[in-house]
Design an enzyme around this catalytic site. Structure first.
Site, PDB file in Angstrom:
ATOM      1  N   GLY A   1       0.777  -1.230   0.000  1.00 45.22           N
ATOM      2  CA  GLY A   1       0.000   0.000   0.000  1.00 45.22           C
ATOM      3  C   GLY A   1       0.810   1.283   0.000  1.00 45.22           C
ATOM      4  N   SER A   2       2.057   1.224  -0.473  1.00 42.20           N
ATOM      5  CA  SER A   2       2.861   2.452  -0.505  1.00 42.20           C
ATOM      6  C   SER A   2       2.258   3.481  -1.466  1.00 42.20           C
ATOM      7  CB  SER A   2       4.314   2.156  -0.866  1.00 42.20           C
ATOM      8  OG  SER A   2       4.397   1.431  -2.071  1.00 42.20           O
ATOM      9  N   ASN A   3       1.683   3.016  -2.564  1.00 33.59           N
ATOM     10  CA  ASN A   3       1.027   3.956  -3.485  1.00 33.59           C
ATOM     11  C   ASN A   3      -0.275   4.489  -2.891  1.00 33.59           C
ATOM     12  OD1 ASN A   3       2.847   4.160  -5.690  1.00 33.59           O
ATOM     13  ND2 ASN A   3       2.271   2.107  -6.334  1.00 33.59           N
TER      14      ASN A   3
ATOM     15  N   LEU B   1      -3.006  -6.644  -7.991  1.00 37.92           N
ATOM     16  CA  LEU B   1      -2.464  -7.733  -8.812  1.00 37.92           C
ATOM     17  C   LEU B   1      -3.557  -8.705  -9.249  1.00 37.92           C
ATOM     18  CD1 LEU B   1       0.825  -8.401  -6.825  1.00 37.92           C
ATOM     19  CD2 LEU B   1       0.431  -6.865  -8.764  1.00 37.92           C
TER      20      LEU B   1
ATOM     21  N   ASN C   1      -4.386   2.848 -13.629  1.00 38.36           N
ATOM     22  CA  ASN C   1      -3.476   1.862 -13.068  1.00 38.36           C
ATOM     23  C   ASN C   1      -2.058   2.419 -13.104  1.00 38.36           C
ATOM     24  OD1 ASN C   1      -2.569  -0.807 -12.169  1.00 38.36           O
ATOM     25  ND2 ASN C   1      -1.777  -1.053 -14.243  1.00 38.36           N
TER      26      ASN C   1
ATOM     27  N   HIS D   1       1.902   1.397 -13.360  1.00 39.54           N
ATOM     28  CA  HIS D   1       2.721   0.269 -13.820  1.00 39.54           C
ATOM     29  C   HIS D   1       4.197   0.653 -13.710  1.00 39.54           C
ATOM     30  CE1 HIS D   1       3.654  -3.417 -15.922  1.00 39.54           C
ATOM     31  NE2 HIS D   1       4.529  -2.724 -16.632  1.00 39.54           N
TER      32      HIS D   1
ATOM     33  N   SER E   1       4.554   4.403 -15.260  1.00 41.55           N
ATOM     34  CA  SER E   1       3.482   4.926 -16.102  1.00 41.55           C
ATOM     35  C   SER E   1       2.156   4.797 -15.377  1.00 41.55           C
ATOM     36  CB  SER E   1       3.371   4.125 -17.410  1.00 41.55           C
ATOM     37  OG  SER E   1       4.597   4.059 -18.101  1.00 41.55           O
TER      38      SER E   1
ATOM     39  N   ASP F   1      -2.548  -3.311 -19.530  1.00 40.69           N
ATOM     40  CA  ASP F   1      -1.596  -2.199 -19.678  1.00 40.69           C
ATOM     41  C   ASP F   1      -1.708  -1.520 -21.034  1.00 40.69           C
ATOM     42  OD1 ASP F   1      -0.600  -2.681 -17.105  1.00 40.69           O
ATOM     43  OD2 ASP F   1       0.916  -4.072 -17.836  1.00 40.69           O
TER      44      ASP F   1
ATOM     45  N   GLU G   1       6.732   6.316  -8.805  1.00 44.32           N
ATOM     46  CA  GLU G   1       5.304   5.966  -8.775  1.00 44.32           C
ATOM     47  C   GLU G   1       4.562   6.827  -7.770  1.00 44.32           C
ATOM     48  OE1 GLU G   1       4.438   1.837  -8.089  1.00 44.32           O
ATOM     49  OE2 GLU G   1       5.917   1.164  -9.547  1.00 44.32           O
TER      50      GLU G   1
END
Length: 195
Positions: free
Chosen positions: A12-14, A86, A103, A105, A137, A146, A175
């Site tokens: 969950g860092s993003n 994922l 998303n 990536h 991205s 993607d 990211e």
């Protein structure tokens, strides 16, 4: 004000970068409203709970999408962020939110992306190929893995001593910078189309 759901599978860092962005008052016309994971032990759920965000673990692969869509309706979700999620979503799910799912990536799409390209494998393949730059991205999600329109990209240089692990850390930093900005771009696009 758009309600935003975040789908997660891991650390969950993003997700944390989105929470921080919102807490700093930078997220305009949108609100993080729901976190859903397909993994019961995802640390992202702890991050959500610590931030008082409604969060759910939906762990049955056979019913995940149906249950997730029910939660989306319940929380009146307008758009979705896949942040380290994922699982490949079905066309039926994607069509419920056309051009409203993004998303993140860990490569410069169209390189090192598509089915099977996630986690450390992306960085292993980039180094094996000998590329001199990699990056991250953010793209719209469509039925091609993607394959949706790119909203944001940023590159990082690859050093001569790079390892898959060191490259993964470099890209993760990127990211966490571009995902909140890309979410703001998505919110702005949706609001413009709704006028």
């Amino acid at each position: 004000m758009l309600n935003i759901a975040i789908l997660v599978s891991g650390n969950g860092s993003n997700l944390q970068s989105l929470i921080d962005y919102q807490n700093q008052g930078k997220l305009k016309n949108g609100k993080l409203s729901l976190v859903i994971s397909n993994k019961a032990d995802a640390y992202a759920l702890t991050r959500a709970s610590d931030s008082n965000l409604p969060s759910f673990a939906l762990t049955n692969p056979a019913t995940f999408e149906t249950e997730a869509l029910e939660k989306m309706r319940e929380y009146k979700i307008d758009c979705i962020v896949l942040a380290g999620f994922l699982k490949i979503l079905s066309p039926r799910f994607i069509q419920a939110f056309p051009n409203k799912i993004i998303n993140i990536h860990p490569s410069l799409i169209p390189s090192f992306c598509g089915a099977g390209f996630y986690g450390i494998k992306v960085h292993q393949e980039a180094l094996k190929y000998g590329v001199k730059v990699s990056g991250a991205s953010v793209h719209l999600v469509n039925e091609v893995v993607d394959g949706g329109q790119i909203i944001a990209q940023r590159a990082v240089r690859i050093s001569a001593k790079e390892t898959p692990s060191s490259l993964q850390k470099k890209v993760a930093t990127i990211e966490q910078k571009i995902l909140p900005q890309a979410l703001q771009t998505l919110i702005n696009q949706i609001l413009k189309e709704n006028k």
